[in-house]
Write a protein that holds these residues in place. Structure first.
Motif, PDB file in Angstrom:
ATOM      1  N   PHE A   9      31.999 -37.562  10.877  1.00  0.00           N
ATOM      2  CA  PHE A   9      32.019 -36.275  10.199  1.00  0.00           C
ATOM      3  C   PHE A   9      31.005 -35.314  10.826  1.00  0.00           C
ATOM      4  O   PHE A   9      31.290 -34.124  10.986  1.00  0.00           O
ATOM      5  CB  PHE A   9      31.725 -36.418   8.705  1.00  0.00           C
ATOM      6  CG  PHE A   9      32.951 -36.634   7.872  1.00  0.00           C
ATOM      7  CD1 PHE A   9      33.858 -35.611   7.688  1.00  0.00           C
ATOM      8  CD2 PHE A   9      33.186 -37.841   7.272  1.00  0.00           C
ATOM      9  CE1 PHE A   9      34.994 -35.796   6.918  1.00  0.00           C
ATOM     10  CE2 PHE A   9      34.302 -38.051   6.511  1.00  0.00           C
ATOM     11  CZ  PHE A   9      35.213 -37.022   6.328  1.00  0.00           C
ATOM     12  N   LEU A  12      32.457 -34.114  14.026  1.00  0.00           N
ATOM     13  CA  LEU A  12      33.565 -33.216  13.723  1.00  0.00           C
ATOM     14  C   LEU A  12      33.062 -31.805  13.467  1.00  0.00           C
ATOM     15  O   LEU A  12      33.604 -30.832  13.992  1.00  0.00           O
ATOM     16  CB  LEU A  12      34.329 -33.739  12.504  1.00  0.00           C
ATOM     17  CG  LEU A  12      35.483 -32.879  12.016  1.00  0.00           C
ATOM     18  CD1 LEU A  12      36.741 -33.274  12.756  1.00  0.00           C
ATOM     19  CD2 LEU A  12      35.657 -33.035  10.546  1.00  0.00           C
ATOM     20  N   TYR A  13      32.007 -31.680  12.679  1.00  0.00           N
ATOM     21  CA  TYR A  13      31.469 -30.356  12.359  1.00  0.00           C
ATOM     22  C   TYR A  13      30.673 -29.769  13.519  1.00  0.00           C
ATOM     23  O   TYR A  13      30.708 -28.559  13.738  1.00  0.00           O
ATOM     24  CB  TYR A  13      30.608 -30.414  11.103  1.00  0.00           C
ATOM     25  CG  TYR A  13      31.416 -30.631   9.839  1.00  0.00           C
ATOM     26  CD1 TYR A  13      32.504 -29.834   9.544  1.00  0.00           C
ATOM     27  CD2 TYR A  13      31.086 -31.644   8.953  1.00  0.00           C
ATOM     28  CE1 TYR A  13      33.249 -30.029   8.395  1.00  0.00           C
ATOM     29  CE2 TYR A  13      31.815 -31.845   7.797  1.00  0.00           C
ATOM     30  CZ  TYR A  13      32.890 -31.030   7.523  1.00  0.00           C
ATOM     31  OH  TYR A  13      33.627 -31.222   6.391  1.00  0.00           O
ATOM     32  N   ARG A  16      33.019 -28.421  16.093  1.00  0.00           N
ATOM     33  CA  ARG A  16      33.931 -27.446  15.486  1.00  0.00           C
ATOM     34  C   ARG A  16      35.388 -27.900  15.558  1.00  0.00           C
ATOM     35  O   ARG A  16      36.311 -27.085  15.691  1.00  0.00           O
ATOM     36  CB  ARG A  16      33.784 -26.076  16.142  1.00  0.00           C
ATOM     37  CG  ARG A  16      32.385 -25.516  16.196  1.00  0.00           C
ATOM     38  CD  ARG A  16      31.798 -25.198  14.875  1.00  0.00           C
ATOM     39  NE  ARG A  16      32.523 -24.081  14.271  1.00  0.00           N
ATOM     40  CZ  ARG A  16      32.474 -23.804  12.989  1.00  0.00           C
ATOM     41  NH1 ARG A  16      31.743 -24.538  12.207  1.00  0.00           N
ATOM     42  NH2 ARG A  16      33.129 -22.800  12.500  1.00  0.00           N
ATOM     43  N   ASP A  18      36.937 -29.249  13.118  1.00  0.00           N
ATOM     44  CA  ASP A  18      37.565 -29.004  11.826  1.00  0.00           C
ATOM     45  C   ASP A  18      38.384 -27.709  11.838  1.00  0.00           C
ATOM     46  O   ASP A  18      39.374 -27.588  11.129  1.00  0.00           O
ATOM     47  CB  ASP A  18      36.532 -28.971  10.707  1.00  0.00           C
ATOM     48  CG  ASP A  18      35.458 -27.915  10.943  1.00  0.00           C
ATOM     49  OD1 ASP A  18      35.170 -27.602  12.102  1.00  0.00           O
ATOM     50  OD2 ASP A  18      34.903 -27.424   9.939  1.00  0.00           O
ATOM     51  N   ALA A  19      37.981 -26.749  12.675  1.00  0.00           N
ATOM     52  CA  ALA A  19      38.742 -25.497  12.777  1.00  0.00           C
ATOM     53  C   ALA A  19      40.032 -25.690  13.567  1.00  0.00           C
ATOM     54  O   ALA A  19      41.015 -24.983  13.339  1.00  0.00           O
ATOM     55  CB  ALA A  19      37.881 -24.424  13.451  1.00  0.00           C
ATOM     56  N   ARG A  22      43.813 -28.543  11.401  1.00  0.00           N
ATOM     57  CA  ARG A  22      44.005 -27.992  10.067  1.00  0.00           C
ATOM     58  C   ARG A  22      44.928 -28.853   9.196  1.00  0.00           C
ATOM     59  O   ARG A  22      45.348 -28.425   8.132  1.00  0.00           O
ATOM     60  CB  ARG A  22      44.561 -26.588  10.165  1.00  0.00           C
ATOM     61  CG  ARG A  22      43.611 -25.642  10.857  1.00  0.00           C
ATOM     62  CD  ARG A  22      44.039 -24.217  10.617  1.00  0.00           C
ATOM     63  NE  ARG A  22      43.129 -23.298  11.250  1.00  0.00           N
ATOM     64  CZ  ARG A  22      42.101 -22.736  10.641  1.00  0.00           C
ATOM     65  NH1 ARG A  22      41.853 -23.020   9.391  1.00  0.00           N
ATOM     66  NH2 ARG A  22      41.328 -21.895  11.279  1.00  0.00           N
ATOM     67  N   TRP A  26      38.969 -30.590   5.361  1.00  0.00           N
ATOM     68  CA  TRP A  26      37.822 -31.413   5.727  1.00  0.00           C
ATOM     69  C   TRP A  26      36.689 -31.422   4.707  1.00  0.00           C
ATOM     70  O   TRP A  26      36.081 -32.474   4.489  1.00  0.00           O
ATOM     71  CB  TRP A  26      37.315 -31.014   7.109  1.00  0.00           C
ATOM     72  CG  TRP A  26      38.297 -31.384   8.170  1.00  0.00           C
ATOM     73  CD1 TRP A  26      39.127 -30.548   8.837  1.00  0.00           C
ATOM     74  CD2 TRP A  26      38.595 -32.695   8.627  1.00  0.00           C
ATOM     75  NE1 TRP A  26      39.926 -31.253   9.691  1.00  0.00           N
ATOM     76  CE2 TRP A  26      39.618 -32.591   9.588  1.00  0.00           C
ATOM     77  CE3 TRP A  26      38.108 -33.965   8.315  1.00  0.00           C
ATOM     78  CZ2 TRP A  26      40.144 -33.682  10.239  1.00  0.00           C
ATOM     79  CZ3 TRP A  26      38.637 -35.059   8.965  1.00  0.00           C
ATOM     80  CH2 TRP A  26      39.638 -34.914   9.914  1.00  0.00           C
ATOM     81  N   PRO A  27      36.356 -30.306   4.057  1.00  0.00           N
ATOM     82  CA  PRO A  27      35.287 -30.397   3.055  1.00  0.00           C
ATOM     83  C   PRO A  27      35.627 -31.343   1.899  1.00  0.00           C
ATOM     84  O   PRO A  27      34.757 -32.047   1.392  1.00  0.00           O
ATOM     85  CB  PRO A  27      35.133 -28.949   2.565  1.00  0.00           C
ATOM     86  CG  PRO A  27      35.587 -28.125   3.707  1.00  0.00           C
ATOM     87  CD  PRO A  27      36.701 -28.906   4.330  1.00  0.00           C
ATOM     88  N   ASP A  30      35.061 -34.763   3.078  1.00  0.00           N
ATOM     89  CA  ASP A  30      33.628 -35.018   3.113  1.00  0.00           C
ATOM     90  C   ASP A  30      33.091 -35.330   1.716  1.00  0.00           C
ATOM     91  O   ASP A  30      32.201 -36.168   1.551  1.00  0.00           O
ATOM     92  CB  ASP A  30      32.911 -33.807   3.709  1.00  0.00           C
ATOM     93  CG  ASP A  30      31.543 -34.148   4.246  1.00  0.00           C
ATOM     94  OD1 ASP A  30      31.193 -35.339   4.278  1.00  0.00           O
ATOM     95  OD2 ASP A  30      30.830 -33.212   4.657  1.00  0.00           O
TER      96      ASP A  30
END
Length: 95
Positions: A9, A12-13, A16, A18-19, A22, A26-27, A30
Motif C-alpha cells: 500500500f 502504491l501511494y 501514484r 492508485d491514480a 481505478r 483504494w482508500p 486501505d
C-alpha cells in the motif's frame, strides 16, 4: 503477511499507482487493511499479555496494544477523509 500488504500500500501511494488503477477504490481497501491489522494485533497482543512468560513478552503485548490504537486511528482518519471528499458525489446541497 500484514507487513507485506502495508508495504505494498505504501508503494502504491508513493508511486501514484492508485491514480492509474481505478478498478478499486483504494482508500476503502486501505481502511479494510487497517481494520484487519487491528484485529490481528488485538489477538496477538492479548495472547502475549495473558501468557507473559517474561518481561519481553509483556512489553511486546503492550506495544501491540499501542499499535492497535494507531491502526484504529488510521482507519478513522481515512474514513473521515473519504466522507469529506466532495468530488465523488453531488456537491449541491439537497433542498
Amino acid at each position: 503477511m500484514e507487513t507485506v500488504i502495508t508495504v505494498l500500500f505504501l508503494l502504491l501511494y508513493l508511486l501514484r499507482l492508485d491514480a492509474r488503477m481505478r478498478c478499486l477504490f483504494w482508500p476503502l481497501a486501505d481502511i479494510f487493511n487497517s481494520m484487519i491489522a487491528a484485529l490481528f494485533l488485538l489477538v496477538v497482543s492479548l495472547f502475549a499479555i495473558i501468557i507473559k512468560t517474561n518481561k519481553g513478552t509483556l512489553a511486546g503485548g503492550v506495544l501491540g496494544l499501542i499499535l492497535l490504537v494507531l491502526c484504529l486511528a488510521d482507519a478513522i482518519l481515512l474514513f473521515k477523509t473519504i466522507s469529506r471528499d466532495k468530488s465523488r458525489g453531488r456537491s449541491a446541497p439537497a433542498k
